[in-house]
Design an enzyme around this catalytic site. Structure first.
Site, PDB file in Angstrom:
ATOM      1  N   ASP A   1       0.825  -1.205   0.000  1.00 15.25           N
ATOM      2  CA  ASP A   1       0.000   0.000   0.000  1.00 15.25           C
ATOM      3  C   ASP A   1       0.856   1.251   0.000  1.00 15.25           C
ATOM      4  O   ASP A   1       2.013   1.230   0.437  1.00 15.25           O
ATOM      5  CB  ASP A   1      -0.895   0.026   1.240  1.00 15.25           C
ATOM      6  CG  ASP A   1      -0.077   0.220   2.521  1.00 15.25           C
ATOM      7  OD1 ASP A   1      -0.014   1.354   3.028  1.00 15.25           O
ATOM      8  OD2 ASP A   1       0.533  -0.758   2.998  1.00 15.25           O
TER       9      ASP A   1
ATOM     10  N   GLY B   1       4.741  -0.033   5.636  1.00 16.25           N
ATOM     11  CA  GLY B   1       3.801  -0.364   4.577  1.00 16.25           C
ATOM     12  C   GLY B   1       4.538  -0.693   3.295  1.00 16.25           C
ATOM     13  O   GLY B   1       5.667  -1.190   3.316  1.00 16.25           O
ATOM     14  N   GLU B   2       3.896  -0.419   2.164  1.00 18.87           N
ATOM     15  CA  GLU B   2       4.443  -0.655   0.822  1.00 18.87           C
ATOM     16  C   GLU B   2       4.533  -2.132   0.452  1.00 18.87           C
ATOM     17  O   GLU B   2       4.834  -2.466  -0.679  1.00 18.87           O
ATOM     18  CB  GLU B   2       5.839  -0.032   0.649  1.00 18.87           C
ATOM     19  CG  GLU B   2       5.921   1.456   0.874  1.00 18.87           C
ATOM     20  CD  GLU B   2       7.332   2.000   0.682  1.00 18.87           C
ATOM     21  OE1 GLU B   2       8.216   1.245   0.217  1.00 18.87           O
ATOM     22  OE2 GLU B   2       7.559   3.177   0.999  1.00 18.87           O
ATOM     23  N   GLY B   3       4.335  -3.037   1.412  1.00 16.30           N
ATOM     24  CA  GLY B   3       4.595  -4.455   1.200  1.00 16.30           C
ATOM     25  C   GLY B   3       5.934  -4.894   1.745  1.00 16.30           C
ATOM     26  O   GLY B   3       6.337  -6.048   1.560  1.00 16.30           O
TER      27      GLY B   3
END
EC number: 2.4.2.21
Length: 349
Positions: A170, A312-314
């Site tokens: 995300d 976040g971001e994975g």
């Protein structure tokens, strides 16, 4: 949209994997959680021993949130668009960590409040920014359906292109505020229990964020138990697309690693949209956001890692990928007692 019925991972392959683990040259259970992961992977693939993952794919869902203008983040809203460009250029944390883990990265602009860098990234764009959930719905009903469908379509595209494991990521300033509303609504807790410090806000920022979640939650609870209405009211296009992505991955019988607060909040909604989808997921890590732990408990998922991350971001899920690959290697490559000529303690009570 309606999702097809989710069938569970193969119980026969799971039983075969568990039985094989007990024949390998080690004490039973000595590899701990790694053994459980190998059983899950075998069940997801429907075979024992399982295949090694060769085409892991990270998809980062990006979107802006009107609530970001309420002072709920340490960063201004324009950072979302700037980070999308950074992902595309390969300069973000997820690019670095996915690279070392052996996964490729895709970024999808669902609701960034700017023009996308190119048509590929913006192919699934629903709108520019989601509504301020403290005073209005995040999306219209039509936009919610479009976002859910976009997420499902992205899952289909990746599976059809050969992805054998998906990682959900995300990006969106203010998205943990919206995520906290989703988690608080679905776990029936008060805002102070679900709200964390996100991007590193101070105490005053936490108070503003908690107030924003309180106001949005007052509205969101009115639409329960409808998960689509909840996404419309308090989610946003990126989170709705994430929910569609997580649900459709399970429909397509493709294992998926969840990341942090925003992703897992969307996954919690996805489990309501497609019951049983959670059986196809693993939690890559546990973040420092309190709402993340609540969502993981609700999904009955045990995180693989806990590195006190909150990016976040994975990123947390990408870091878990080598461990998942190690679980495959142990089950598929280790010798059995018989093959190695090692005495099996279970044969000599």
């Amino acid at each position: 949209m309606e999702f097809a019925t989710v069938s569970p991972p193969d119980p026969g392959a799971a039983a075969a994997a568990r039985a094989r683990q007990d024949t390998l040259t080690k004490p039973r259970g000595a590899l701990g959680r790694l053994e459980d992961l190998s059983v899950w992977i075998a069940a997801c693939q429907g075979q024992c021993p399982p295949r090694q993952f060769e085409r892991a794919r990270v998809v980062v869902f990006a979107g802006d949130h009107g609530v970001a203008r309420c002072g709920v983040s340490a960063y201004p809203p324009e950072v979302t668009a700037q980070m999308v460009a950074n992902f595309d250029a390969g300069g973000a944390a997820i690019n670095a960590l996915a690279g070392v883990a052996g996964a490729s990265v895709r970024v999808a602009d669902l609701a960034v409040d700017a023009d996308p860098p190119d048509d590929r990234i913006g192919a699934n764009k629903v709108r520019r920014g989601s509504g301020d959930i403290t005073v209005q719905d995040a999306l219209t009903a039509e936009e919610t359906e479009r976002a859910l469908s976009a997420g499902a379509a992205i899952a289909d595209e990746e599976v059809d292109a050969g992805a054998d494991l998906l990682i959900a990521g995300d990006m969106g300033i203010g998205n943990t505020t919206a995520a906290a509303v989703l988690v608080a609504a679905l776990t029936n807790v008060e805002p102070v229990v679900a709200v964390g410090f996100g991007t590193g806000i101070d105490d005053a920022g936490w108070a503003r964020k908690t107030a924003a979640v309180r106001d949005a939650l007052f509205r969101a609870r009115r639409v329960l138990p409808d998960p689509v209405a909840l996404l419309r009211c308090a989610g946003g296009a990126d989170l709705a697309a994430l929910a569609g992505f997580c649900a459709q991955a399970a429909v397509r019988r493709t294992p998926l690693l969840l990341d942090g607060m925003a992703v897992t909040a969307a996954a919690l909604v996805a489990e309501h949209l497609a019951p049983g989808a959670r059986l196809w997921w693993q939690a890559g890590h546990r973040s420092t956001e309190p709402g993340h732990a609540l969502a993981l408990t609700a999904l009955d998922l045990e995180p693989i890692l806990d590195l006190r991350m909150r990016l976040g971001e994975g990123t947390g899920a990408a870091l878990a990928l080598p461990i998942v690959r190690a679980a495959v290697a142990a089950l598929s490559s280790m010798a059995t007692f018989a093959q190695a000529g090692v005495s099996d303690p279970s044969a000599h009570p």
